[in-house]
Structures are given as C-alpha cells and as structure tokens.
Scaffold this motif. Sequence first.
Motif, PDB file in Angstrom:
ATOM      1  N   SER A 123      52.486  47.111  41.925  1.00 15.31           N
ATOM      2  CA  SER A 123      51.391  46.910  42.871  1.00 15.31           C
ATOM      3  C   SER A 123      50.055  46.676  42.174  1.00 15.31           C
ATOM      4  CB  SER A 123      51.283  48.096  43.822  1.00 15.31           C
ATOM      5  OG  SER A 123      51.006  49.275  43.108  1.00 15.31           O
TER       6      SER A 123
ATOM      7  N   PHE B 109      49.734  44.829  39.283  1.00 16.10           N
ATOM      8  CA  PHE B 109      49.773  43.637  38.433  1.00 16.10           C
ATOM      9  C   PHE B 109      48.670  42.640  38.795  1.00 16.10           C
ATOM     10  CE2 PHE B 109      51.252  39.250  37.838  1.00 16.10           C
ATOM     11  CZ  PHE B 109      51.300  39.220  36.455  1.00 16.10           C
ATOM     12  N   LEU B 110      48.585  42.268  40.074  1.00 13.49           N
ATOM     13  CA  LEU B 110      47.569  41.278  40.477  1.00 13.49           C
ATOM     14  C   LEU B 110      46.143  41.789  40.316  1.00 13.49           C
ATOM     15  CD1 LEU B 110      49.223  39.520  43.542  1.00 13.49           C
ATOM     16  CD2 LEU B 110      48.864  38.615  41.251  1.00 13.49           C
TER      17      LEU B 110
ATOM     18  N   THR C 170      45.422  41.581  36.648  1.00 14.47           N
ATOM     19  CA  THR C 170      45.312  40.189  36.213  1.00 14.47           C
ATOM     20  C   THR C 170      43.970  39.584  36.637  1.00 14.47           C
ATOM     21  OG1 THR C 170      47.707  39.953  36.399  1.00 14.47           O
ATOM     22  CG2 THR C 170      46.437  37.930  36.300  1.00 14.47           C
ATOM     23  N   ALA C 171      43.507  39.965  37.814  1.00 13.45           N
ATOM     24  CA  ALA C 171      42.227  39.447  38.318  1.00 13.45           C
ATOM     25  C   ALA C 171      41.039  40.138  37.667  1.00 13.45           C
ATOM     26  CB  ALA C 171      42.165  39.607  39.832  1.00 13.45           C
TER      27      ALA C 171
END
Length: 130
Positions: A119, A121-122, A125-126
Amino acid sequence: MLLGELLKPLESAQWMFLLGVALLTMVFGMVLEGLPAAVVLIPVVFPIAEAMGIDPIHFNIVQTAAVGIGLFLPPMGVGLLMALKFANLTVGEHWRTYMPYVGALLIGLMLIILFPQLSLFLPKTAGLIK
C-alpha cells in the motif's frame, strides 16, 4: 477510552493491532455508513497506531478498505442493502453468490496489513513519504 483499552493487548505486534482495528472497523461499517464509522473510530485508534510506529498512510488505507468491506456485510451493510434493493433480491438469495468476492476482499485486506509495502509503494514512488 473503552476501545483503546480493548485494543491495548494487540499492541505487541503491528499486524495484530491493524487486524483488530480492521475487524472493529468492519463491524462499525456493517451498522453505520463509512464516514460516521471513521469519525467514531479514527480519533480513538489513530493515536495508538501512531505511538506504535505504524505509518499514517498505511493505517488510513487499512481503515478505508475495512470500512468499504463492512459496507457490504450483513445484517445492515448500507452498500449491500442498496445493491440488493436495485436487484430485487434478498440477502438469503444473494449470500452464496457474493461470498467469494467478500473472501477475496478479506484476503486483499490481510495482504495489505501483512505487507505494508504493497500500500505504500505508490506514495513512496511519488515522493510523498520517505
């Protein structure tokens, strides 16, 4: 305070605490709509989660998923009752058909609880979290 004391023994492991909070949230989601359930629970359990070192974004994703699942669980899941009303079905007629979907949602929730990186990861990454 009662909810805080009820969840106190689960503080030994983050996943146990998140599982307990998710189950409690699903119960609240079965009898309340999503926003009232969150308004009642989050102020009580979020400080405990924060003190345990649980990432706030991960905690809120778990809470959101649990409320969403609770909305489709009998006896009074608002989403379930609305869907059944539109389909002209009763809970008894539909129960066996949608249980595999509820099972898949519960497995997904457990994966999110056990593996926070799924949950996070994004957001990582952002660049929203370190």
